[in-house]
Design a protein around this motif. Structure first.
Motif, PDB file in Angstrom:
ATOM      1  N   ASN A 183      15.465 -21.205  26.504  1.00  0.00           N
ATOM      2  CA  ASN A 183      14.153 -21.128  27.130  1.00  0.00           C
ATOM      3  C   ASN A 183      13.730 -22.569  27.416  1.00  0.00           C
ATOM      4  O   ASN A 183      13.274 -23.291  26.529  1.00  0.00           O
ATOM      5  N   ARG A 209       8.347 -23.782  33.719  1.00  0.00           N
ATOM      6  CA  ARG A 209       7.794 -22.432  33.869  1.00  0.00           C
ATOM      7  C   ARG A 209       7.605 -22.099  35.345  1.00  0.00           C
ATOM      8  O   ARG A 209       7.957 -21.012  35.800  1.00  0.00           O
ATOM      9  N   LYS A 253       9.619 -19.315  37.741  1.00  0.00           N
ATOM     10  CA  LYS A 253       8.871 -18.321  38.507  1.00  0.00           C
ATOM     11  C   LYS A 253       9.261 -18.357  39.984  1.00  0.00           C
ATOM     12  O   LYS A 253       9.361 -17.317  40.638  1.00  0.00           O
ATOM     13  N   GLN A 300      11.915 -12.940  26.365  1.00  0.00           N
ATOM     14  CA  GLN A 300      10.974 -12.058  25.687  1.00  0.00           C
ATOM     15  C   GLN A 300       9.598 -12.030  26.346  1.00  0.00           C
ATOM     16  O   GLN A 300       8.841 -11.079  26.163  1.00  0.00           O
ATOM     17  N   ASN A 301       9.276 -13.057  27.144  1.00  0.00           N
ATOM     18  CA  ASN A 301       7.975 -13.086  27.811  1.00  0.00           C
ATOM     19  C   ASN A 301       8.067 -12.777  29.306  1.00  0.00           C
ATOM     20  O   ASN A 301       7.085 -12.939  30.030  1.00  0.00           O
ATOM     21  N   LYS A 309       7.971 -10.501  32.511  1.00  0.00           N
ATOM     22  CA  LYS A 309       7.261  -9.262  32.820  1.00  0.00           C
ATOM     23  C   LYS A 309       8.258  -8.125  33.034  1.00  0.00           C
ATOM     24  O   LYS A 309       9.304  -8.301  33.666  1.00  0.00           O
ATOM     25  N   THR A 331      12.556  -7.481  35.096  1.00  0.00           N
ATOM     26  CA  THR A 331      13.706  -7.634  34.200  1.00  0.00           C
ATOM     27  C   THR A 331      14.991  -7.104  34.829  1.00  0.00           C
ATOM     28  O   THR A 331      16.075  -7.348  34.305  1.00  0.00           O
ATOM     29  N   LYS A 371      12.553 -21.149  18.462  1.00  0.00           N
ATOM     30  CA  LYS A 371      11.938 -19.868  18.798  1.00  0.00           C
ATOM     31  C   LYS A 371      10.425 -20.010  18.722  1.00  0.00           C
ATOM     32  O   LYS A 371       9.826 -19.847  17.669  1.00  0.00           O
ATOM     33  N   LYS A 416       6.631 -19.205  20.945  1.00  0.00           N
ATOM     34  CA  LYS A 416       6.052 -18.413  22.017  1.00  0.00           C
ATOM     35  C   LYS A 416       5.821 -19.282  23.239  1.00  0.00           C
ATOM     36  O   LYS A 416       5.402 -20.409  23.134  1.00  0.00           O
ATOM     37  N   SER A 417       6.098 -18.712  24.387  1.00  0.00           N
ATOM     38  CA  SER A 417       5.893 -19.450  25.622  1.00  0.00           C
ATOM     39  C   SER A 417       5.582 -18.471  26.736  1.00  0.00           C
ATOM     40  O   SER A 417       6.290 -17.496  26.924  1.00  0.00           O
ATOM     41  N   ASP A 418       4.502 -18.735  27.470  1.00  0.00           N
ATOM     42  CA  ASP A 418       4.130 -17.839  28.559  1.00  0.00           C
ATOM     43  C   ASP A 418       4.916 -18.235  29.816  1.00  0.00           C
ATOM     44  O   ASP A 418       4.395 -18.830  30.748  1.00  0.00           O
ATOM     45  N   ILE A 419       6.213 -17.901  29.812  1.00  0.00           N
ATOM     46  CA  ILE A 419       7.075 -18.282  30.925  1.00  0.00           C
ATOM     47  C   ILE A 419       6.589 -17.654  32.211  1.00  0.00           C
ATOM     48  O   ILE A 419       6.502 -18.283  33.249  1.00  0.00           O
TER      49      ILE A 419
END
Length: 300
Positions: free
Chosen positions: A129, A158, A162, A180-181, A183, A187, A294, A296-299
């Motif tokens: 990530n 990020r 996108k 994991q983040n 949408k 996927t 590991k 959290k990240s709002d990719i």
């Protein structure tokens, strides 16, 4: 009929001290054994040369100078991508319609500006990530300038991811933590593919092992700093045997590793030497500088 494939990497692939490049190396090795003609494209600094083994596995190898002065001011173009931009690479890829695998976001600049022929297949291989990685580096490094750089790089990574997703690019990822983040409705562009290690499973001997092991690409400033920090703050008084292993360490790190009788450094180990070190190290506290944190990240 012969099968041809382009693989683009951010550096020359090797089998030892960098998971992303190790994955690329053993992927090339596996595909080569299947009689697939690999055309490797890599970015280098100074006068690096591909290994003899890599030369034997690939039908062709092209390498391009990475330009660290090529700084982008675009919000969706990270520094580590822009410094690996090459019109020569784009021109060479456009000479045919063979599929292309880009190893990591840093190698995928040709996908940014729609400069590649569309009558072919593209895929980006994700082994970490990137946004979370640079975010974590910003929190860890002591240099203020680097902190700001990594914070900006995390934000740009990020946005860059996108942008590639919006182009309907396909991705292979090696760990669920990487996506994991993402949408749920996008996927379908992501497919799971485990790391190519090229090595048998490591079975530690019973007990606590003979030493603690830290391994990584020691030419990287951050990895070298982590090794030095452990020498200074952990193993300065903790008299447990401690081994540092990896490629191209600085003379300063080599001297620091040999100051104490219970610490040492193995420079540029071979694949066989690396496996022996991992086998003999303590299974619970073996260390690596190359794991992706590991967090959290709002990719997306």
């Amino acid at each position: 009929m012969a099968i041809h494939l382009h693989i683009v990497t951010s550096d020359f692939p090797n089998g030892v001290d960098n998971p992303q490049l190790s994955d690329a190396f053993f992927l090339i090795k596996a595909l080569s054994h299947q009689k697939i003609n690999i055309h490797l494209h890599s970015f280098v600094l100074l006068n690096e040369e591909p290994s003899v083994q890599l030369t034997e596995l690939c039908s062709s190898i092209s390498f391009y100078q990475r330009d660290k002065s090529n700084i982008s001011f675009k919000a969706d173009l990270p520094y580590h991508v822009s410094t690996r931009s090459s019109q020569k690479l784009i021109d060479r890829l456009n000479e045919d319609t063979f599929p292309v695998i880009f190893i990591g976001l840093s190698s995928s600049y040709p996908l940014y500006g729609n400069q590649l022929r569309s009558d072919r297949k593209f895929v980006v291989r994700l082994n970490k990530n990137e946004a979370a990685y640079y975010h974590q580096l910003a929190a860890l490094v002591p240099w203020k300038g680097k902190k700001v750089h990594y914070q900006i790089e995390a934000w740009r990574m990020r946005k860059f991811l996108k942008k590639l997703i919006s182009k309907k690019i396909s991705f292979f990822y090696s760990s669920d933590a990487i996506v994991q983040n993402i949408k749920p409705h996008i996927t379908s562009q992501f497919n799971s593919l485990a790391l190519f290690t090229g090595m048998p499973p490591v079975f530690h001997q019973p007990g606590n092992g003979h030493f603690c092991l830290f391994y990584g690409r020691l030419s990287d400033e951050e990895t070298s700093y982590a090794a030095s920090w452990l020498l200074e703050h952990v193993f300065n008084t903790l008299e447990i045997p401690f081994v540092i292993a990896g490629s191209d360490p600085s003379p300063e790190l080599e001297r620091a590793a040999h100051v104490r009788s219970h610490t040492c450094l193995v420079s540029n180990p071979s694949d066989k030497e690396m496996m022996e070190l991992i086998n003999d190290s303590a299974p619970v506290i073996a260390l690596t500088a190359t794991a992706t944190p590991k967090v959290k990240s709002d990719i997306i």
